[in-house]
Design a protein around this motif. Structure first.
Motif, PDB file in Angstrom:
ATOM      1  N   GLU A  12       0.819  -1.209   0.000  1.00 22.97           N
ATOM      2  CA  GLU A  12       0.000   0.000   0.000  1.00 22.97           C
ATOM      3  C   GLU A  12       0.859   1.269   0.000  1.00 22.97           C
ATOM      4  O   GLU A  12       0.457   2.294  -0.545  1.00 22.97           O
ATOM      5  CB  GLU A  12      -0.912   0.039   1.220  1.00 22.97           C
ATOM      6  CG  GLU A  12      -1.921  -1.082   1.280  1.00 22.97           C
ATOM      7  CD  GLU A  12      -2.663  -1.091   2.602  1.00 22.97           C
ATOM      8  OE1 GLU A  12      -3.009   0.000   3.093  1.00 22.97           O
ATOM      9  OE2 GLU A  12      -2.894  -2.191   3.130  1.00 22.97           O
ATOM     10  N   PHE A  13       2.026   1.194   0.606  1.00 24.79           N
ATOM     11  CA  PHE A  13       2.871   2.376   0.768  1.00 24.79           C
ATOM     12  C   PHE A  13       3.868   2.560  -0.373  1.00 24.79           C
ATOM     13  O   PHE A  13       4.484   3.619  -0.482  1.00 24.79           O
ATOM     14  CB  PHE A  13       3.622   2.312   2.101  1.00 24.79           C
ATOM     15  CG  PHE A  13       2.755   2.683   3.275  1.00 24.79           C
ATOM     16  CD1 PHE A  13       2.584   4.001   3.635  1.00 24.79           C
ATOM     17  CD2 PHE A  13       2.091   1.704   3.993  1.00 24.79           C
ATOM     18  CE1 PHE A  13       1.773   4.352   4.705  1.00 24.79           C
ATOM     19  CE2 PHE A  13       1.279   2.034   5.063  1.00 24.79           C
ATOM     20  CZ  PHE A  13       1.119   3.361   5.414  1.00 24.79           C
ATOM     21  N   LYS A  16       3.117   5.591  -2.454  1.00 22.41           N
ATOM     22  CA  LYS A  16       3.380   6.819  -1.704  1.00 22.41           C
ATOM     23  C   LYS A  16       4.878   7.090  -1.631  1.00 22.41           C
ATOM     24  O   LYS A  16       5.314   8.239  -1.733  1.00 22.41           O
ATOM     25  CB  LYS A  16       2.788   6.725  -0.308  1.00 22.41           C
ATOM     26  CG  LYS A  16       1.278   6.681  -0.318  1.00 22.41           C
ATOM     27  CD  LYS A  16       0.711   6.482   1.064  1.00 22.41           C
ATOM     28  CE  LYS A  16      -0.810   6.375   0.992  1.00 22.41           C
ATOM     29  NZ  LYS A  16      -1.417   6.148   2.276  1.00 22.41           N
ATOM     30  N   GLY A  19       5.980   8.330  -4.919  1.00 23.50           N
ATOM     31  CA  GLY A  19       5.561   9.722  -5.063  1.00 23.50           C
ATOM     32  C   GLY A  19       6.512  10.678  -4.376  1.00 23.50           C
ATOM     33  O   GLY A  19       6.770  11.783  -4.855  1.00 23.50           O
ATOM     34  N   GLN A  20       7.039  10.260  -3.244  1.00 23.26           N
ATOM     35  CA  GLN A  20       7.990  11.087  -2.484  1.00 23.26           C
ATOM     36  C   GLN A  20       9.376  11.067  -3.124  1.00 23.26           C
ATOM     37  O   GLN A  20      10.026  12.099  -3.231  1.00 23.26           O
ATOM     38  CB  GLN A  20       8.080  10.574  -1.045  1.00 23.26           C
ATOM     39  CG  GLN A  20       9.108  11.252  -0.185  1.00 23.26           C
ATOM     40  CD  GLN A  20       8.739  12.670   0.192  1.00 23.26           C
ATOM     41  OE1 GLN A  20       7.570  12.986   0.324  1.00 23.26           O
ATOM     42  NE2 GLN A  20       9.729  13.520   0.360  1.00 23.26           N
ATOM     43  N   TRP A  61       8.537  11.651   6.089  1.00 28.30           N
ATOM     44  CA  TRP A  61       7.546  10.975   5.247  1.00 28.30           C
ATOM     45  C   TRP A  61       6.644  10.055   6.078  1.00 28.30           C
ATOM     46  O   TRP A  61       5.435  10.082   5.936  1.00 28.30           O
ATOM     47  CB  TRP A  61       8.278  10.186   4.157  1.00 28.30           C
ATOM     48  CG  TRP A  61       7.392   9.365   3.283  1.00 28.30           C
ATOM     49  CD1 TRP A  61       6.602   9.826   2.260  1.00 28.30           C
ATOM     50  CD2 TRP A  61       7.203   7.962   3.340  1.00 28.30           C
ATOM     51  NE1 TRP A  61       5.945   8.779   1.683  1.00 28.30           N
ATOM     52  CE2 TRP A  61       6.286   7.617   2.325  1.00 28.30           C
ATOM     53  CE3 TRP A  61       7.717   6.951   4.150  1.00 28.30           C
ATOM     54  CZ2 TRP A  61       5.879   6.301   2.107  1.00 28.30           C
ATOM     55  CZ3 TRP A  61       7.308   5.650   3.917  1.00 28.30           C
ATOM     56  CH2 TRP A  61       6.408   5.345   2.917  1.00 28.30           C
ATOM     57  N   ARG A  64       3.893  11.651   8.135  1.00 28.60           N
ATOM     58  CA  ARG A  64       2.745  12.155   7.370  1.00 28.60           C
ATOM     59  C   ARG A  64       1.765  11.047   6.992  1.00 28.60           C
ATOM     60  O   ARG A  64       0.685  11.337   6.475  1.00 28.60           O
ATOM     61  CB  ARG A  64       3.217  12.853   6.105  1.00 28.60           C
ATOM     62  CG  ARG A  64       3.927  14.161   6.359  1.00 28.60           C
ATOM     63  CD  ARG A  64       4.098  14.982   5.088  1.00 28.60           C
ATOM     64  NE  ARG A  64       4.586  14.220   3.950  1.00 28.60           N
ATOM     65  CZ  ARG A  64       5.849  14.156   3.557  1.00 28.60           C
ATOM     66  NH1 ARG A  64       6.778  14.797   4.244  1.00 28.60           N
ATOM     67  NH2 ARG A  64       6.197  13.471   2.502  1.00 28.60           N
ATOM     68  N   HIS A  65       2.155   9.793   7.166  1.00 33.06           N
ATOM     69  CA  HIS A  65       1.287   8.695   6.727  1.00 33.06           C
ATOM     70  C   HIS A  65       0.858   7.876   7.893  1.00 33.06           C
ATOM     71  O   HIS A  65       0.989   7.239   8.605  1.00 33.06           O
ATOM     72  CB  HIS A  65       1.999   7.847   5.686  1.00 33.06           C
ATOM     73  CG  HIS A  65       2.282   8.621   4.431  1.00 33.06           C
ATOM     74  ND1 HIS A  65       3.444   9.312   4.232  1.00 33.06           N
ATOM     75  CD2 HIS A  65       1.524   8.858   3.330  1.00 33.06           C
ATOM     76  CE1 HIS A  65       3.406   9.914   3.054  1.00 33.06           C
ATOM     77  NE2 HIS A  65       2.248   9.661   2.503  1.00 33.06           N
TER      78      HIS A  65
END
Length: 65
Positions: A12-13, A16, A19-20, A61, A64-65
């Motif tokens: 799932e990550f 993300k 994206g970072q 990071w 933030r998640h």
């Protein structure tokens, strides 16, 4: 967020994380497989930054998640 949660839900990550850190390839993300040290190492290699900076970015990071 607790890194154990990120590691356990890595699929799932992955998006993300990419994206970072857009320089990480899909192969990088598969090899990382939620391993924080591996993520830091790949970030260092792709961006040419120090370990401490990679760890700082990961901490930011993850928070933030």
């Amino acid at each position: 967020m607790n890194w154990d949660i990120i590691e356990g839900r890595w699929t799932e990550f992955k998006g993300k994380a990419q994206g970072q850190w857009g320089k990480l390839t899909n192969d990088d993300l598969d090899v990382i497989n939620g391993n924080r040290k591996e993520l830091a190492g790949r970030i260092q290699a792709r961006y040419g930054i120090a370990k401490e900076e990679a760890e700082r970015q990961i901490d930011e990071w993850a928070s933030r998640h």
